[in-house]
Each structure stands twice: as structure tokens, then as C-alpha cells.
Design a protein around this motif. Structure first.
Motif, PDB file in Angstrom:
ATOM      1  N   VAL A   1       0.341  -0.998   0.315  1.00 29.67           N
ATOM      2  CA  VAL A   1      -0.100   0.005  -0.196  1.00 29.67           C
ATOM      3  C   VAL A   1       0.464   1.400   0.032  1.00 29.67           C
ATOM      4  O   VAL A   1       0.531   1.802  -0.709  1.00 29.67           O
ATOM      5  N   ARG A   2       2.253   1.203   0.618  1.00 31.96           N
ATOM      6  CA  ARG A   2       2.949   2.547   1.062  1.00 31.96           C
ATOM      7  C   ARG A   2       3.405   2.888  -0.494  1.00 31.96           C
ATOM      8  O   ARG A   2       4.088   3.970  -0.889  1.00 31.96           O
ATOM      9  N   MET A   3       3.901   1.431  -1.367  1.00 35.09           N
ATOM     10  CA  MET A   3       4.739   1.710  -2.769  1.00 35.09           C
ATOM     11  C   MET A   3       3.914   2.304  -3.503  1.00 35.09           C
ATOM     12  O   MET A   3       4.156   3.479  -3.602  1.00 35.09           O
ATOM     13  N   ASP A   4       2.530   2.540  -3.231  1.00 35.96           N
ATOM     14  CA  ASP A   4       1.417   3.245  -4.567  1.00 35.96           C
ATOM     15  C   ASP A   4       1.169   4.335  -3.528  1.00 35.96           C
ATOM     16  O   ASP A   4       1.213   5.230  -4.491  1.00 35.96           O
ATOM     17  N   GLY A   5       1.092   4.600  -2.832  1.00 33.10           N
ATOM     18  CA  GLY A   5       1.543   6.314  -1.995  1.00 33.10           C
ATOM     19  C   GLY A   5       2.086   6.531  -2.124  1.00 33.10           C
ATOM     20  O   GLY A   5       2.192   7.939  -2.661  1.00 33.10           O
ATOM     21  N   MET A   6       3.398   5.854  -2.203  1.00 34.22           N
ATOM     22  CA  MET A   6       4.966   6.827  -2.219  1.00 34.22           C
ATOM     23  C   MET A   6       4.969   7.807  -4.360  1.00 34.22           C
ATOM     24  O   MET A   6       5.103   8.764  -3.806  1.00 34.22           O
ATOM     25  N   ILE A   7       4.811   6.726  -4.299  1.00 35.31           N
ATOM     26  CA  ILE A   7       5.071   6.443  -6.097  1.00 35.31           C
ATOM     27  C   ILE A   7       3.953   7.882  -5.945  1.00 35.31           C
ATOM     28  O   ILE A   7       4.505   8.377  -7.099  1.00 35.31           O
ATOM     29  N   GLU A   8       2.765   7.691  -5.478  1.00 35.76           N
ATOM     30  CA  GLU A   8       2.099   9.105  -6.361  1.00 35.76           C
ATOM     31  C   GLU A   8       2.449  10.141  -5.638  1.00 35.76           C
ATOM     32  O   GLU A   8       1.943  10.696  -5.928  1.00 35.76           O
ATOM     33  N   ALA A   9       2.886  10.760  -4.327  1.00 35.87           N
ATOM     34  CA  ALA A   9       2.853  11.010  -3.927  1.00 35.87           C
ATOM     35  C   ALA A   9       4.355  11.914  -5.023  1.00 35.87           C
ATOM     36  O   ALA A   9       4.344  13.014  -4.721  1.00 35.87           O
ATOM     37  N   VAL A  10       5.721  11.639  -5.172  1.00 31.64           N
ATOM     38  CA  VAL A  10       6.493  12.089  -5.854  1.00 31.64           C
ATOM     39  C   VAL A  10       5.703  12.428  -7.163  1.00 31.64           C
ATOM     40  O   VAL A  10       6.806  13.806  -7.458  1.00 31.64           O
ATOM     41  N   GLN A  11       4.815  11.476  -7.659  1.00 33.27           N
ATOM     42  CA  GLN A  11       4.760  11.688  -9.077  1.00 33.27           C
ATOM     43  C   GLN A  11       3.634  13.436  -8.654  1.00 33.27           C
ATOM     44  O   GLN A  11       4.283  14.331  -9.981  1.00 33.27           O
ATOM     45  N   ARG A  12       3.235  13.282  -7.816  1.00 31.60           N
ATOM     46  CA  ARG A  12       2.366  14.758  -7.178  1.00 31.60           C
ATOM     47  C   ARG A  12       3.324  15.844  -6.766  1.00 31.60           C
ATOM     48  O   ARG A  12       2.744  16.624  -6.878  1.00 31.60           O
ATOM     49  N   LYS A  13       4.458  15.540  -6.492  1.00 32.86           N
ATOM     50  CA  LYS A  13       5.449  16.840  -5.864  1.00 32.86           C
ATOM     51  C   LYS A  13       4.457  16.804  -4.989  1.00 32.86           C
ATOM     52  O   LYS A  13       5.114  17.794  -4.625  1.00 32.86           O
ATOM     53  N   ASP A  14       3.402  15.931  -3.559  1.00 32.13           N
ATOM     54  CA  ASP A  14       2.987  16.361  -2.794  1.00 32.13           C
ATOM     55  C   ASP A  14       3.687  16.323  -1.908  1.00 32.13           C
ATOM     56  O   ASP A  14       4.174  14.894  -0.795  1.00 32.13           O
ATOM     57  N   PHE A  15       4.913  17.184  -0.930  1.00 30.19           N
ATOM     58  CA  PHE A  15       5.507  16.888  -0.071  1.00 30.19           C
ATOM     59  C   PHE A  15       5.244  16.683   1.226  1.00 30.19           C
ATOM     60  O   PHE A  15       6.009  15.486   1.960  1.00 30.19           O
ATOM     61  N   PRO A  16       4.263  17.011   2.045  1.00 25.84           N
ATOM     62  CA  PRO A  16       3.999  16.408   2.899  1.00 25.84           C
ATOM     63  C   PRO A  16       3.899  15.126   3.163  1.00 25.84           C
ATOM     64  O   PRO A  16       3.438  14.339   4.155  1.00 25.84           O
ATOM     65  N   ALA A  17       2.769  14.345   1.489  1.00 27.13           N
ATOM     66  CA  ALA A  17       2.664  13.241   1.901  1.00 27.13           C
ATOM     67  C   ALA A  17       3.707  12.288   1.555  1.00 27.13           C
ATOM     68  O   ALA A  17       3.775  11.594   2.007  1.00 27.13           O
ATOM     69  N   PHE A  18       4.825  13.332   0.673  1.00 28.29           N
ATOM     70  CA  PHE A  18       5.756  12.187   0.607  1.00 28.29           C
ATOM     71  C   PHE A  18       6.806  11.975   1.878  1.00 28.29           C
ATOM     72  O   PHE A  18       7.284  11.003   2.064  1.00 28.29           O
ATOM     73  N   ALA A  19       6.659  13.216   2.616  1.00 26.00           N
ATOM     74  CA  ALA A  19       7.384  13.256   4.193  1.00 26.00           C
ATOM     75  C   ALA A  19       6.851  12.305   4.663  1.00 26.00           C
ATOM     76  O   ALA A  19       7.533  11.851   5.968  1.00 26.00           O
ATOM     77  N   GLU A  20       5.303  12.404   5.144  1.00 26.63           N
ATOM     78  CA  GLU A  20       4.939  11.662   6.528  1.00 26.63           C
ATOM     79  C   GLU A  20       5.234   9.856   5.985  1.00 26.63           C
ATOM     80  O   GLU A  20       5.806   9.809   6.414  1.00 26.63           O
ATOM     81  N   LEU A  21       4.862  10.331   4.482  1.00 25.07           N
ATOM     82  CA  LEU A  21       5.181   8.257   4.282  1.00 25.07           C
ATOM     83  C   LEU A  21       6.709   7.863   4.830  1.00 25.07           C
ATOM     84  O   LEU A  21       7.283   6.527   5.735  1.00 25.07           O
ATOM     85  N   THR A  22       7.465   8.915   4.293  1.00 25.35           N
ATOM     86  CA  THR A  22       9.348   8.552   4.787  1.00 25.35           C
ATOM     87  C   THR A  22       9.307   8.809   5.826  1.00 25.35           C
ATOM     88  O   THR A  22       9.789   7.379   6.658  1.00 25.35           O
ATOM     89  N   MET A  23       8.619   9.622   6.781  1.00 25.71           N
ATOM     90  CA  MET A  23       8.821   9.028   8.573  1.00 25.71           C
ATOM     91  C   MET A  23       8.288   7.732   9.064  1.00 25.71           C
ATOM     92  O   MET A  23       8.945   7.234   9.663  1.00 25.71           O
ATOM     93  N   LYS A  24       6.954   7.942   8.803  1.00 27.36           N
ATOM     94  CA  LYS A  24       6.462   6.504   9.143  1.00 27.36           C
ATOM     95  C   LYS A  24       6.931   5.342   8.467  1.00 27.36           C
ATOM     96  O   LYS A  24       6.953   4.434   9.866  1.00 27.36           O
ATOM     97  N   ASP A  25       8.183   4.851   7.156  1.00 27.98           N
ATOM     98  CA  ASP A  25       8.443   3.500   6.760  1.00 27.98           C
ATOM     99  C   ASP A  25       9.808   4.058   7.672  1.00 27.98           C
ATOM    100  O   ASP A  25      10.020   2.451   8.088  1.00 27.98           O
ATOM    101  N   SER A  26      10.488   4.790   7.942  1.00 30.16           N
ATOM    102  CA  SER A  26      11.379   5.058   8.371  1.00 30.16           C
ATOM    103  C   SER A  26      11.050   4.060   9.558  1.00 30.16           C
ATOM    104  O   SER A  26      12.131   3.405  11.084  1.00 30.16           O
ATOM    105  N   ASN A  27      10.212   4.430  10.666  1.00 31.80           N
ATOM    106  CA  ASN A  27       9.699   4.574  11.828  1.00 31.80           C
ATOM    107  C   ASN A  27       9.901   2.615  12.269  1.00 31.80           C
ATOM    108  O   ASN A  27       9.700   2.252  12.692  1.00 31.80           O
ATOM    109  N   GLN A  28       8.702   2.483  11.135  1.00 33.64           N
ATOM    110  CA  GLN A  28       8.468   0.905  11.122  1.00 33.64           C
ATOM    111  C   GLN A  28       9.966   0.135  10.361  1.00 33.64           C
ATOM    112  O   GLN A  28       9.474  -1.068  11.277  1.00 33.64           O
ATOM    113  N   PHE A  29      10.924   0.865   9.703  1.00 26.44           N
ATOM    114  CA  PHE A  29      11.568   0.000  10.292  1.00 26.44           C
ATOM    115  C   PHE A  29      12.401  -0.302  11.248  1.00 26.44           C
ATOM    116  O   PHE A  29      12.941  -1.635  11.735  1.00 26.44           O
ATOM    117  N   HIS A  30      12.799   0.543  12.332  1.00 32.19           N
ATOM    118  CA  HIS A  30      13.503   0.581  12.744  1.00 32.19           C
ATOM    119  C   HIS A  30      12.384  -0.088  14.491  1.00 32.19           C
ATOM    120  O   HIS A  30      13.092  -0.304  15.467  1.00 32.19           O
TER     121      HIS A  30
END
Ligand code: DP6
Length: 398
Positions: A237-266
Motif C-alpha cells: 500500500v505504501r509503495m503506491d502512496g509513495m509513487i503517487e506522492a513523488v509524481q504529484r510532488k506532494d511534499f507533506p504526503a512524501f514526508a509523512e510516508l518517509t518518516m513512518k516507513d523509517s520508524n517502522q523499519f526501526h
């Protein structure tokens, strides 16, 4: 005739970039072929700041394959190095048997000398294996005259290396085949797509990481049920959301997914048994500071992500870079004020407001040794200038 005296038959020099994942790869379903349990997505960093340079030469006179990394000869028999060499030679042989006449002089039966350097300190704990293997594979392909999809070969050097084969925003599609042929990197958008996006590498510690990614992820796959859930239910689900955020240059969406994914990895590292700790006190303070800063403005202006070590990688937009750097400088006062704190792309430094000095906890002096200021950049490049070769005309390190 003494080794080296007959000269080289082929030589090429290439450079390749580091990449930082915003949807993390963690866990293999096949350790030998390096096939992942989930897809991942990364931003390729600009080579002006971080790159590996590799020269490879072939010669009839070389008696064995040899490799020098950052000035020191290393063991050529490393299994992952051998996988890359074997796969490239296999492709070259196939091309010749397919009847390509241009391949006579490529020295297929010749041994190679490989010489590679990084333009950043290996000790800084920045992922150098991705740039290193991407550069190795790109340069080998050049020397053997191969034009093919190469990310599946780079992947066999180090998983994350397959994403360094392209510039900009890159996904590594996990694939499902047992032979790994469909486990490939693919560019989502080129480096020119989002010019306002800026990247700051906060080098928190010069110590080497305690547990390497390879063994860390092995233990996680064996013991963490959170990792299994992440791979099956969260990442797709996150891959789809991230690709869309990148394509739309939607910084808040890109940023939130980035932080959540780093936190989940740790979190999966903590769920590993025995647990793995990559973040330190400074990393935790940076996480807090980013959230306080975003909170202060009531919008997501900055994001963090951390790999298998304590260094933070910060994403923000050009317009916020100078202020956020002042915030970091305030809460992590550097050892000296001689301007060496910020390397890379220039940053204007305006004074910080009194209010922003209140958002964090007590400053930690020397918590961050320096910041590398950079942006998204291109994939591997060929260096045409022969004076830049790392091997001399005799095929030995200069
Ligand atoms: C946390 O690519 O270094 O940086 O495939 O075993 O060589 P191997 O591992 P490696 O792992 C990178 C892990 C990570 C996340 C990422 O880059 O996606």
C-alpha cells in the motif's frame, strides 16, 4: 614476460551514486540471489557530493582478477564480487556467441584489474556498498561492451545497489520468480522532476555500525513477525502512496510516508530477537526536533529517515533549508565555527528566531559532526577524460 608489461586491451572509468530509501528494503527471500521480501523506493543522491569512482582494465598480461578499494587491495574472492563478475562475463560471452562482431577486442578471456575510490569517508557510515556495486557493474559492462538491463546484476552485489543504477526516484520491484529475473530497479521519475526537493545528511557519528545490514536483516526475517506483516500488508500500500506522492510532488504526503516507513523499519529491528539498535540518542533528538518544527508551523516541512546506523537523512524543500539548518546548528552546536559544519551545496544562513530556539530540548554539543547538503542526482556516468583513470597505462593503480 613480466606481468603488466604488455599493456592493457581495454579500460573504462565510471562513477555511481549513493541512494537513500524512503520505503525500506529489509529482509531477503533468497540470500544468494539477493531477492527481497518487499519492494522499496529510493532517491538517488547527487554525485557532486557522494559518489564512487571505479576504473577497470583488462589485459592479456594480467595473471588474475584483482581489486583495490580506497587504496588497499581487497579479496577478489568475495562471493558477491564473484557473482557480479560471473554474470557480466556470462552476458559478454552470450553476446559473442550471438554473433556480435565488435567483441573480438574486448578481452573476454582476459583478467581484470579493478580500482575504486569514494569521495566521502567510508567511516562516516554512509551506505557505500550501493554506490560501490553499482559502479562496479556499470564499469564492467562498459569494459566488456555490454548494453543491457544491469540492475539485476548490481542487485547480486548488494540489494540496495540495484537502485543506484538509475537517477532520480527509483523503485526496486521485488518480483516473484524464483530465478530473480523479475526483481529489478526501475526509474519512477528522473532527477529533474522535483528540483525544489533538498536533502541534508546529518552525520551523527563516525563510528562503524554495530550490526551490518546483511546479518541484521537475516535475523529479522527469522524472528520478527512484525517484519512479515510489514512486507505482506504495509509496504504494498505504501509503495503506491509513495509513487503517487513523488509524481504529484506532494511534499507533506512524501514526508509523512518517509518518516513512518523509517520508524517502522526501526520498529522491526526492535522486534528482532535479540533486538537490533541502530538509532542513538542524537538520532532520537533529531526525530523529536523534526516533529516539533513541523508542529510549530502546523505543516510538514521536514522529514527524516534512518538506515542501519545513527545518521539522519533529512528531506525538505529549498525554501526551508537555511532555517532548518540554523535549527540543527542551535540544538547540536558544532565543535568549531569555521564553516566546515556544512559541506556540499551552499546554504544561506540567517539568524534564528528566539521562538524556534525554544522548540527542542537541551542542546547536545558536537552531537552532529557535519552536514552534507545535496539534492537528487543522476545515475551512473562514464568518465571520458583518460587522465581521470585510477589505473595507469600499465593497468596498475596510479
Ligand atoms: C537499511 O543493500 O546493504 O539501507 O542486500 O545484504 O547487501 P544487502 O543489504 P543492503 O541493505 C540496505 C538496507 C537499508 C534499507 C534500504 O537501503 O532500502
Amino acid at each position: 614476460m613480466p606481468e603488466g608489461s604488455m599493456g592493457i586491451s581495454n579500460i573504462a572509468t565510471c562513477t555511481a551514486p549513493v541512494n537513500i530509501a524512503v520505503i525500506k528494503y529489509w529482509g531477503k527471500r533468497n540470500e544468494e540471489l539477493i531477492l527481497p521480501i518487499n519492494s522499496s523506493l529510493s532517491v538517488t543522491l547527487h554525485q557532486d557530493q557522494l559518489k564512487t569512482t571505479t576504473t577497470i582494465a583488462t589485459s592479456r598480461s594480467f595473471q588474475e582478477d584483482r581489486i583495490w578499494l580506497n587504496g588497499k587491495e581487497e579479496d577478489i574472492n568475495h562471493p558477491r564480487l564473484q557473482s557480479c563478475l560471473r554474470e557480466i562475463r556470462r552476458l559478454a560471452r552470450k553476446r559473442r556467441s550471438d554473433g556480435d562482431p565488435g567483441l573480438d577486442s574486448t578481452g573476454l578471456s582476459h583478467k581484470v584489474h579493478i580500482c575504486s575510490v569514494n569521495n566521502f569517508p567510508t567511516a562516516a557510515g554512509l551506505a557505500s556498498s550501493a554506490a560501490g556495486f553499482a559502479c562496479l557493474v556499470h564499469t564492467l559492462a562498459r569494459v566488456f561492451g555490454i548494453e543491457a538491463e544491469l540492475s539485476a546484476i548490481a542487485r547480486q552485489g548488494s540489494g540496495s545497489a540495484c537502485r543506484s543504477m538509475y537517477g532520480g526516484f527509483v523503485q526496486w520491484i521485488m518480483g516473484h520468480q524464483d530465478d530473480g529475473k523479475d526483481s529489478l530497479a526501475q526509474q519512477v521519475e528522473p532527477e529533474t522532476h522535483w528540483p525544489e526537493l533538498r536533502i541534508l545528511v546529518l552525520v551523527a557519528s563516525a563510528e562503524r555500525k554495530p550490526i551490518g545490514s546483511t546479518s541484521g536483516m537475516h535475523t529479522s526475517v527469522e524472528t520478527s513477525c512484525l517484519l512479515k506483516h510489514r512486507a505482506e500488508a504495509v509496504v504494498p500500500v505504501r509503495m503506491d502512496g509513495m509513487i503517487e506522492a513523488v509524481q504529484r510532488k506532494d511534499f507533506p504526503a512524501f514526508a509523512e510516508l518517509t518518516m513512518k516507513d523509517s520508524n517502522q523499519f526501526h520498529a522491526t529491528c526492535l522486534d528482532t530477537y535479540p533486538p537490533i539498535f541502530y538509532l542513538n540518542n542524537v538520532s532520537h533528538q533529531i526525530i523529536n526536533l523534526v516533529h516539533q518544527y513541523n508542529n510549530y508551523y502546523g505543516e510538514t516541512r521536514v522529514a527524516y529517515t534512518f538506515d542501519a546506523g545513527p545518521n539522519a537523512v533529512i528531506f525538505t524543500l529549498q525554501e526551508h533549508v537555511s532555517e532548518f539548518i540554523q535549527v540543527v546548528r542551535h540544538f547540536f552546536p558544532p565543535e568549531t565555527n569555521d564553516g566546515q559544519f556544512i559541506k556540499g551545496l551552499p546554504v544561506n544562513c540567517a539568524p534564528l528566531s528566539e521562538e524556534l530556539k525554544q522548540i527542542g530540548l537541551e542542546p547536545i554539543p558536537k552531537g552532529i559532526s557535519y552536514i552534507i547538503s545535496t539534492k537528487a542526482g543522476p545515475g551512473p556516468c562514464v568518465v571520458d577524460d583518460p587522465t581521470q583513470h585510477l589505473l595507469g597505462t600499465d593497468g596498475w593503480p596510479k
